[in-house]
Structure formats: C-alpha cells, structure tokens
Write an enzyme that holds these catalytic residues in place. Structure first.
Site, PDB file in Angstrom:
ATOM      1  N   LYS A   8       0.846  -1.196   0.000  1.00  0.00           N
ATOM      2  CA  LYS A   8       0.000   0.000   0.000  1.00  0.00           C
ATOM      3  C   LYS A   8       0.874   1.236   0.000  1.00  0.00           C
ATOM      4  O   LYS A   8       1.877   1.302   0.704  1.00  0.00           O
ATOM      5  CB  LYS A   8      -0.890  -0.015   1.250  1.00  0.00           C
ATOM      6  N   VAL A  90       9.211  -3.876   7.421  1.00  0.00           N
ATOM      7  CA  VAL A  90       8.252  -3.675   8.514  1.00  0.00           C
ATOM      8  C   VAL A  90       8.397  -2.256   9.055  1.00  0.00           C
ATOM      9  O   VAL A  90       9.498  -1.686   9.052  1.00  0.00           O
ATOM     10  CB  VAL A  90       8.497  -4.715   9.630  1.00  0.00           C
ATOM     11  N   GLY A  93       5.577   2.295   6.311  1.00  0.00           N
ATOM     12  CA  GLY A  93       4.620   3.128   5.597  1.00  0.00           C
ATOM     13  C   GLY A  93       3.987   2.460   4.399  1.00  0.00           C
ATOM     14  O   GLY A  93       3.358   3.117   3.574  1.00  0.00           O
ATOM     15  N   LEU A  94       4.140   1.125   4.302  1.00  0.00           N
ATOM     16  CA  LEU A  94       3.582   0.370   3.177  1.00  0.00           C
ATOM     17  C   LEU A  94       2.364  -0.461   3.571  1.00  0.00           C
ATOM     18  O   LEU A  94       1.859  -1.230   2.755  1.00  0.00           O
ATOM     19  CB  LEU A  94       4.654  -0.558   2.585  1.00  0.00           C
ATOM     20  N   ALA A  99      -1.758  -5.241   4.999  1.00  0.00           N
ATOM     21  CA  ALA A  99      -1.943  -5.982   3.755  1.00  0.00           C
ATOM     22  C   ALA A  99      -1.937  -7.484   4.012  1.00  0.00           C
ATOM     23  O   ALA A  99      -2.696  -8.238   3.387  1.00  0.00           O
ATOM     24  CB  ALA A  99      -0.857  -5.607   2.753  1.00  0.00           C
ATOM     25  N   ASP A 128      -5.654   0.831   8.112  1.00  0.00           N
ATOM     26  CA  ASP A 128      -5.436   0.559   6.691  1.00  0.00           C
ATOM     27  C   ASP A 128      -6.052  -0.759   6.224  1.00  0.00           C
ATOM     28  O   ASP A 128      -6.142  -0.996   5.012  1.00  0.00           O
ATOM     29  CB  ASP A 128      -3.931   0.502   6.380  1.00  0.00           C
TER      30      ASP A 128
END
Length: 269
Positions: A8, A90, A93-94, A99, A128
């Site tokens: 993400k 880890v 910010g993804l 996910a 998220d």
C-alpha cells in the site's frame, strides 16, 4: 490458497486535525502496487503462522502478530496454517502488516465467506486494513477507514518504492505533526490528487529519520513525475511515465545506493 499482500502507498496524505480519542482525522489517496508479501493457507487442526523471507526477522512473535489476529476475528469451520513470505520491510509506511491481514480476509472469503460486519472487524485490526482487503485505489477519510471511490487514471503506472532500511513507528510520526491544517485533498482524478497533494507527515518523519530526506532528494533527481513519502514513512515512492524511465532510475539506485531497499512494480486498478 495463495494470496499476494499488495504493498500500500499513500499517493497523498493530508492530516486535518487531532481527534479527542487520540487519533487523527486524515484524507488520503490509497494506491496499491502489484507486488508484496506472499501468503499460503493450508488446512490445519490449529491456527498457526509460519514466517520466512527477507524481513521475517522483524516479526519477533509468530503468535502475537496481525496475521494471527486476523484469523481470530473471523468465523471459520476449521483451522488454518498461514505461511507468510515477508518481502516488504516492517514499520515502513507500506501497510505491510495490514496488507497481510487483508490477504487473510480474502482467503477466508473464498473458503467460507465474510460476515456482514467484516469492515468493522478489519478496522479493529488497523486503520489501513479495510482499504487493503480490496487493494484497489480509493480515497480514505476519518482515520482512513471511511472509503470512497476515485477515478483511477493511474492504473499501470510504473512505480519504484525505496526504503533506507530504517524502521519508523507510526505513533511518534503522528505525534510530531505540527497541528496545522493545510487543507483538504484536491478534487479530481487520481493523477490530479497525486500531483497536487502532499504528505503532511513528511516533516515529522524526517525529524525522526533524516535518511528520508536523502531518499526524497535522490528520487527528485530522477525522471519521476511524482515522488513523495508514503504513509508515516520511511518508504518513499516515485511514479514514472514510462518503463524506460523507471528502469533507468532503478539501475541508478542499484549502482549508487545498494544499501537501500528498492522495489519496482506498477499501480493496480
């Protein structure tokens, strides 16, 4: 069953205010890259999570992690053993953990279906997670759990993700936000929002992790038409108008900054 936990990124992230409950009111444009962690699910007597991959060592407790928590919040008729190949850094910010949890939701949906309140269950795992379940470009409001559609004219856009291999916790970055409301997201298609938007957490994140400024400077020197930090960092992204430009930038990064983590891909629908 196999699922990809798609990386993400926040093409723009506007922080509007601190809420009385301690969270922040945000407006963001979620986008997803066609690569990420890989999960495989097998039937098992008991729920179990096994972790491998480059960043497996960052998940120190296979019992108390978001994948295991995702298994516990959804009704099922049998146990599941999840094999997680952790390819994404880890605290980066993804939305990597979100996910991963979302991929579990998709696998359980295929096997058993999801309850009507699945979005509320997903939101309890992380802000998220609801967006990551579909892993399609969308707008996020509130704490990021209130989702709305957006015209996606960036599908297939070449993208490079870059992380200086420095973990950065979300809480301190939000705590360092200066409290200034700089206005809402632009209106229009995704390309306009990405071009005219911003990430209000960049300054706070750079204070905590100065390497982010180095990443942004390097990406700004490529042929990218947008480069920005994703989420609360430390990963940054660059969008390109051609695969040739993307490839040239990836080659440059590999030669000049081999210590950074880099991933090339394209934006999903």
């Amino acid at each position: 069953m196999r699922e990809t936990a798609y990386a993400k990124i926040n093409l723009a992230l506007h922080v509007r205010r601190r809420r009385e409950d301690g969270y922040h009111e945000i407006e963001t444009l979620f986008a997803f890259v066609n690569k990420g962690d890989t999960l495989r699910a097998d039937s098992s007597r008991y729920d179990r999570v096994r972790v491998s991959g480059e960043f497996a060592g960052a998940l120190t407790d296979p019992i108390d992690n978001i994948v295991m928590r995702a298994l516990t919040v959804l009704p099922r008729f049998e146990g599941m053993e999840i094999s997680l190949e952790k390819n994404l850094p880890v605290a980066a910010g993804l939305g990597g953990g979100s996910a991963d949890a979302a991929a579990v939701f998709r696998m359980i949906e295929l096997a058993h279906g999801l309850p009507d309140d699945w979005q509320a269950r997903a939101a309890k795992l992380g802000a998220d997670v609801p967006a990551c379940v579909a892993s399609r470009m969308c707008l996020g409001h509130g704490t990021g759990t209130e989702l709305a559609s957006v015209e996606n004219d960036l599908q297939g856009t070449p993208v490079i993700l870059v992380n200086p291999r420095v973990p950065l916790a979300t809480g301190p970055v939000f705590a360092g936000w200066d409290g200034q409301d700089r206005g809402p997201l632009p209106e229009g298609p995704a390309s306009k929002i990405a071009a005219e938007g911003r990430n209000d957490l960049e300054a706070s994140a750079i204070d905590l992790c100065p390497a982010i400024a180095d990443v942004l400077e390097v990406l700004g020197g490529t042929d990218a038409f947008v480069s920005r930090m994703s989420g609360s960092g430390a990963t940054c992204f660059a969008l390109f108008r051609s695969r040739e430009a993307q490839s040239a930038a990836a080659d440059f990064l590999a030669r000049t900054r081999p210590d950074w983590w880099c991933l090339s891909g394209e934006l999903r629908a």
